[in-house]
Motif scaffolding. Structure first.
Motif, PDB file in Angstrom:
ATOM      1  N   VAL A  37       0.870  -1.174   0.000  1.00 13.94           N
ATOM      2  CA  VAL A  37       0.000   0.000   0.000  1.00 13.94           C
ATOM      3  C   VAL A  37       0.906   1.224   0.000  1.00 13.94           C
ATOM      4  CG1 VAL A  37      -1.800   1.280   1.191  1.00 13.94           C
ATOM      5  CG2 VAL A  37      -1.833  -1.226   1.202  1.00 13.94           C
ATOM      6  N   HIS A  38       0.792   2.010  -1.056  1.00 13.11           N
ATOM      7  CA  HIS A  38       1.664   3.176  -1.238  1.00 13.11           C
ATOM      8  C   HIS A  38       0.972   4.406  -0.691  1.00 13.11           C
ATOM      9  CE1 HIS A  38       4.520   5.964  -2.842  1.00 13.11           C
ATOM     10  NE2 HIS A  38       5.147   5.051  -3.548  1.00 13.11           N
ATOM     11  N   SER A  39       1.546   4.983   0.359  1.00 11.86           N
ATOM     12  CA  SER A  39       0.975   6.189   0.934  1.00 11.86           C
ATOM     13  C   SER A  39       1.332   7.398   0.077  1.00 11.86           C
ATOM     14  CB  SER A  39       1.481   6.377   2.363  1.00 11.86           C
ATOM     15  OG  SER A  39       0.701   7.317   3.047  1.00 11.86           O
ATOM     16  N   CYS A  40       0.673   8.521   0.371  1.00 14.19           N
ATOM     17  CA  CYS A  40       0.802   9.738  -0.420  1.00 14.19           C
ATOM     18  C   CYS A  40       1.039  10.900   0.543  1.00 14.19           C
ATOM     19  CB  CYS A  40      -0.483   9.959  -1.213  1.00 14.19           C
ATOM     20  SG  CYS A  40      -0.529  11.452  -2.213  1.00 14.19           S
ATOM     21  N   VAL A  41       2.072  11.699   0.294  1.00 15.71           N
ATOM     22  CA  VAL A  41       2.339  12.829   1.179  1.00 15.71           C
ATOM     23  C   VAL A  41       1.780  14.145   0.647  1.00 15.71           C
ATOM     24  CG1 VAL A  41       4.378  11.738   2.162  1.00 15.71           C
ATOM     25  CG2 VAL A  41       4.635  13.290   0.227  1.00 15.71           C
ATOM     26  N   HIS A  42       1.454  14.187  -0.637  1.00 12.97           N
ATOM     27  CA  HIS A  42       0.881  15.394  -1.239  1.00 12.97           C
ATOM     28  C   HIS A  42       0.110  14.995  -2.490  1.00 12.97           C
ATOM     29  CE1 HIS A  42       0.438  19.409  -2.886  1.00 12.97           C
ATOM     30  NE2 HIS A  42       0.929  19.904  -1.762  1.00 12.97           N
ATOM     31  N   PRO A  43      -1.059  15.587  -2.741  1.00 14.79           N
ATOM     32  CA  PRO A  43      -1.827  15.211  -3.929  1.00 14.79           C
ATOM     33  C   PRO A  43      -1.058  15.343  -5.245  1.00 14.79           C
ATOM     34  CG  PRO A  43      -3.212  16.470  -2.442  1.00 14.79           C
ATOM     35  CD  PRO A  43      -1.822  16.521  -1.877  1.00 14.79           C
ATOM     36  N   ARG A  44      -0.065  16.218  -5.300  1.00 14.98           N
ATOM     37  CA  ARG A  44       0.676  16.351  -6.561  1.00 14.98           C
ATOM     38  C   ARG A  44       1.510  15.115  -6.877  1.00 14.98           C
ATOM     39  NH1 ARG A  44       3.092  20.944  -3.890  1.00 14.98           N
ATOM     40  NH2 ARG A  44       4.898  20.310  -2.635  1.00 14.98           N
ATOM     41  N   GLU A  45       1.705  14.229  -5.885  1.00 20.50           N
ATOM     42  CA  GLU A  45       2.382  12.952  -6.129  1.00 20.50           C
ATOM     43  C   GLU A  45       1.517  11.976  -6.911  1.00 20.50           C
ATOM     44  OE1 GLU A  45       5.338  11.496  -2.654  1.00 20.50           O
ATOM     45  OE2 GLU A  45       3.213  11.367  -2.214  1.00 20.50           O
ATOM     46  N   PHE A  46       0.232  12.217  -6.961  1.00 21.68           N
ATOM     47  CA  PHE A  46      -0.703  11.180  -7.399  1.00 21.68           C
ATOM     48  C   PHE A  46      -0.408  10.633  -8.793  1.00 21.68           C
ATOM     49  CE2 PHE A  46      -4.882   9.386  -8.574  1.00 21.68           C
ATOM     50  CZ  PHE A  46      -5.004   8.495  -7.520  1.00 21.68           C
ATOM     51  N   PRO A  47      -0.037  11.442  -9.783  1.00 26.88           N
ATOM     52  CA  PRO A  47       0.304  10.855 -11.085  1.00 26.88           C
ATOM     53  C   PRO A  47       1.437   9.827 -10.994  1.00 26.88           C
ATOM     54  CG  PRO A  47      -0.058  13.203 -11.325  1.00 26.88           C
ATOM     55  CD  PRO A  47      -0.061  12.920  -9.849  1.00 26.88           C
ATOM     56  N   GLN A  48       2.433  10.090 -10.147  1.00 27.73           N
ATOM     57  CA  GLN A  48       3.504   9.106  -9.936  1.00 27.73           C
ATOM     58  C   GLN A  48       2.948   7.815  -9.362  1.00 27.73           C
ATOM     59  OE1 GLN A  48       6.198  11.395  -7.338  1.00 27.73           O
ATOM     60  NE2 GLN A  48       7.824  10.835  -8.766  1.00 27.73           N
ATOM     61  N   LEU A  49       2.064   7.947  -8.397  1.00 24.17           N
ATOM     62  CA  LEU A  49       1.503   6.761  -7.759  1.00 24.17           C
ATOM     63  C   LEU A  49       0.646   5.960  -8.726  1.00 24.17           C
ATOM     64  CD1 LEU A  49       2.644   8.252  -5.329  1.00 24.17           C
ATOM     65  CD2 LEU A  49       0.557   7.719  -4.074  1.00 24.17           C
ATOM     66  N   GLN A  50      -0.116   6.654  -9.548  1.00 23.80           N
ATOM     67  CA  GLN A  50      -0.889   5.960 -10.576  1.00 23.80           C
ATOM     68  C   GLN A  50       0.017   5.163 -11.498  1.00 23.80           C
ATOM     69  OE1 GLN A  50      -3.020   9.497 -12.104  1.00 23.80           O
ATOM     70  NE2 GLN A  50      -4.881   8.306 -11.842  1.00 23.80           N
ATOM     71  N   SER A  51       1.108   5.774 -11.908  1.00 20.95           N
ATOM     72  CA  SER A  51       2.053   5.105 -12.806  1.00 20.95           C
ATOM     73  C   SER A  51       2.641   3.858 -12.150  1.00 20.95           C
ATOM     74  CB  SER A  51       3.165   6.083 -13.207  1.00 20.95           C
ATOM     75  OG  SER A  51       4.109   5.451 -14.035  1.00 20.95           O
ATOM     76  N   LEU A  52       2.990   3.965 -10.876  1.00 23.49           N
ATOM     77  CA  LEU A  52       3.533   2.805 -10.176  1.00 23.49           C
ATOM     78  C   LEU A  52       2.485   1.704 -10.012  1.00 23.49           C
ATOM     79  CD1 LEU A  52       5.563   4.704  -7.440  1.00 23.49           C
ATOM     80  CD2 LEU A  52       6.538   3.213  -9.212  1.00 23.49           C
ATOM     81  N   ALA A  53       1.250   2.096  -9.737  1.00 17.57           N
ATOM     82  CA  ALA A  53       0.185   1.099  -9.594  1.00 17.57           C
ATOM     83  C   ALA A  53      -0.075   0.377 -10.910  1.00 17.57           C
ATOM     84  CB  ALA A  53      -1.091   1.763  -9.093  1.00 17.57           C
ATOM     85  N   ASP A  54       0.076   1.091 -12.013  1.00 17.54           N
ATOM     86  CA  ASP A  54      -0.084   0.457 -13.317  1.00 17.54           C
ATOM     87  C   ASP A  54       1.101  -0.454 -13.647  1.00 17.54           C
ATOM     88  OD1 ASP A  54      -2.468   1.804 -13.657  1.00 17.54           O
ATOM     89  OD2 ASP A  54      -1.584   3.433 -14.825  1.00 17.54           O
ATOM     90  N   ARG A  55       2.264  -0.072 -13.134  1.00 16.61           N
ATOM     91  CA  ARG A  55       3.484  -0.855 -13.414  1.00 16.61           C
ATOM     92  C   ARG A  55       3.551  -2.126 -12.583  1.00 16.61           C
ATOM     93  NH1 ARG A  55       9.660   1.504 -12.471  1.00 16.61           N
ATOM     94  NH2 ARG A  55      10.778  -0.487 -12.764  1.00 16.61           N
ATOM     95  N   PHE A  56       3.151  -2.045 -11.320  1.00 16.95           N
ATOM     96  CA  PHE A  56       3.267  -3.178 -10.403  1.00 16.95           C
ATOM     97  C   PHE A  56       1.870  -3.651 -10.001  1.00 16.95           C
ATOM     98  CE2 PHE A  56       7.129  -0.578  -9.216  1.00 16.95           C
ATOM     99  CZ  PHE A  56       8.037  -1.369  -9.928  1.00 16.95           C
ATOM    100  N   SER A  57       1.512  -4.844 -10.414  1.00 10.91           N
ATOM    101  CA  SER A  57       0.154  -5.336 -10.169  1.00 10.91           C
ATOM    102  C   SER A  57      -0.158  -5.465  -8.684  1.00 10.91           C
ATOM    103  CB  SER A  57      -0.036  -6.694 -10.848  1.00 10.91           C
ATOM    104  OG  SER A  57       0.882  -7.653 -10.314  1.00 10.91           O
TER     105      SER A  57
END
Length: 270
Positions: free
Chosen positions: A35-55
Motif C-alpha cells: 500500500v503506497h501512501s501519499c504525502v501530497h496530492p501532486r504525487e498522485f500521477p507518480q503513484l498511478q504510474s507505479l500502480a499500473d506498473r506493479f500489479s
C-alpha cells in the motif's frame, strides 16, 4: 509465507536507481501486496504510474500533516475537492492519507487539524479507510477522531508507523483502529513500542516498512525497502510468542480486510 507491506514510499528518489531489483527482492520475500501512501496530492500521477506498473501495488491519496503549512494559498478551500476527485480517479485507490497530526517537527497549528478533518470527511464520503500519521500528538489525535465520530460514521483506518505507549495504543484500539508497526519495533531502545505490540489483538495488527525510512535491524541506518517487512514481522512474532507464519497470515488477512484487497489466494502477482 504471504506478507503485506501496508506503508511504502517507493516513488521517492532513493529508489530511482534500482526499483526493478527492489521489486524482485520483495517478491522473493513473499510480499504479495504493498500500500503506497501519499504525502501530497501532486504525487498522485507518480503513484498511478507505479500502480499500473506493479500489479501488487495499491495506492492512497492525501496530504501529510507536515505539508499543510507549505501548501499554496487557498488549499483549505480546495484540498477536500482535490482529494475527493483523485480518490475516485483510479481503481487501485484503497485509502486516504497519509494524514494526521505531527507536533514533533511542527508547532501543531490549526492547519494540521483542519487538513486532517477534511481528509476524514473525504474518507467517509468515499467509504475508504484512513492512514493516520501521529507523532507526539496522540491525545490531540484521539480527541479529534472522537469529535469527528460524534457527527460522522466512525473513522476506519490504521495508526501507521506506531510509536506510542501501551496506554495510547489502547486509546486507538478502543476507537476501532488498526495498529501498524514498522522497523522501530526492532530497535533495542524501543521498549515502549515493544510493550505496545503486546497490547494489540491479532485481528487488529498490521506490518509496514515506511520505506525508505526506518530500516529494521540489521539494516538500521540504511535505506529501507519492502522486503525488509519480513524482519518487522519476525520481531513481532518473537515478542508475541507466535510462529512467524501464523503472524504473517494474520496480518495479511487484516490488511486485505482493511484495504479491501483481493484475498491473498487470488493475488495478481505473476
Amino acid at each position: 509465507m504471504p506478507l503485506v507491506d501496508t506503508h511504502v514510499h517507493i516513488n521517492f528518489p532513493e529508489f530511482v536507481p534500482d526499483l526493478a531489483a527492489v521489486q524482485q527482492r520483495w517478491r522473493a520475500a513473499g510480499i504479495i501486496y504493498l500500500v503506497h501512501s501519499c504525502v501530497h496530492p501532486r504525487e498522485f500521477p507518480q503513484l498511478q504510474s507505479l500502480a499500473d506498473r506493479f500489479s501488487e501495488l495499491y495506492i492512497a491519496v492525501g496530504l501529510h500533516p507536515l505539508d499543510t503549512e507549505l501548501n499554496e494559498t487557498g488549499w483549505r478551500a480546495e484540498l477536500g475537492l482535490e482529494i475527493l476527485r483523485l480518490g475516485g480517479q483510479h481503481p487501485k485507490v484503497v485509502a486516504i492519507g497519509e494524514t494526521g497530526l505531527d507536533f514533533y517537527k511542527a508547532a501543531g497549528g490549526e492547519a494540521q487539524r483542519e487538513a486532517f478533518w477534511t481528509q476524514l470527511t473525504v474518507a467517509a464520503e468515499l467509504n475508504l479507510p484512513v492512514i493516520i500519521h501521529c507523532r507526539e500528538a496522540a491525545a490531540a489525535t484521539r480527541e479529534l477522531i472522537q469529535e469527528f465520530n460524534r457527527t460522522h460514521p466512525d473513522v476506519r483506518g490504521v495508526m501507521h508507523c506506531w510509536s506510542g505507549t501501551p496506554e495510547e495504543t489502547r486509546w486507538f484500539l478502543d476507537l476501532g483502529l488498526y495498529i501498524s508497526f514498522s522497523g522501530i519495533v526492532t530497535f533495542k531502545n524501543a521498549r515502549s513500542v515493544q510493550e505496545a505490540a503486546l497490547v494489540v489483538p491479532d485481528d487488529r495488527l498490521l506490518v509496514e516498512t515506511d520505506c525508505p525510512y526506518l530500516a529494521p535491524v540489521p539494516w538500521r541506518g540504511k535505506r529501507n525497502e519492502p522486503s525488509y517487512v519480513v524482519n518487522v514481522a519476525a520481531k513481532l512474532a518473537e515478542l508475541r510468542q507466535q510462529p512467524l507464519a501464523a503472524l504473517a497470515e494474520q496480518t495479511t488477512t487484516n490488511a486485505c480486510k482493511l484495504f479491501q484487497l483481493p484475498p491473498y489466494g487470488q493475488s495478481a502477482v505473476g
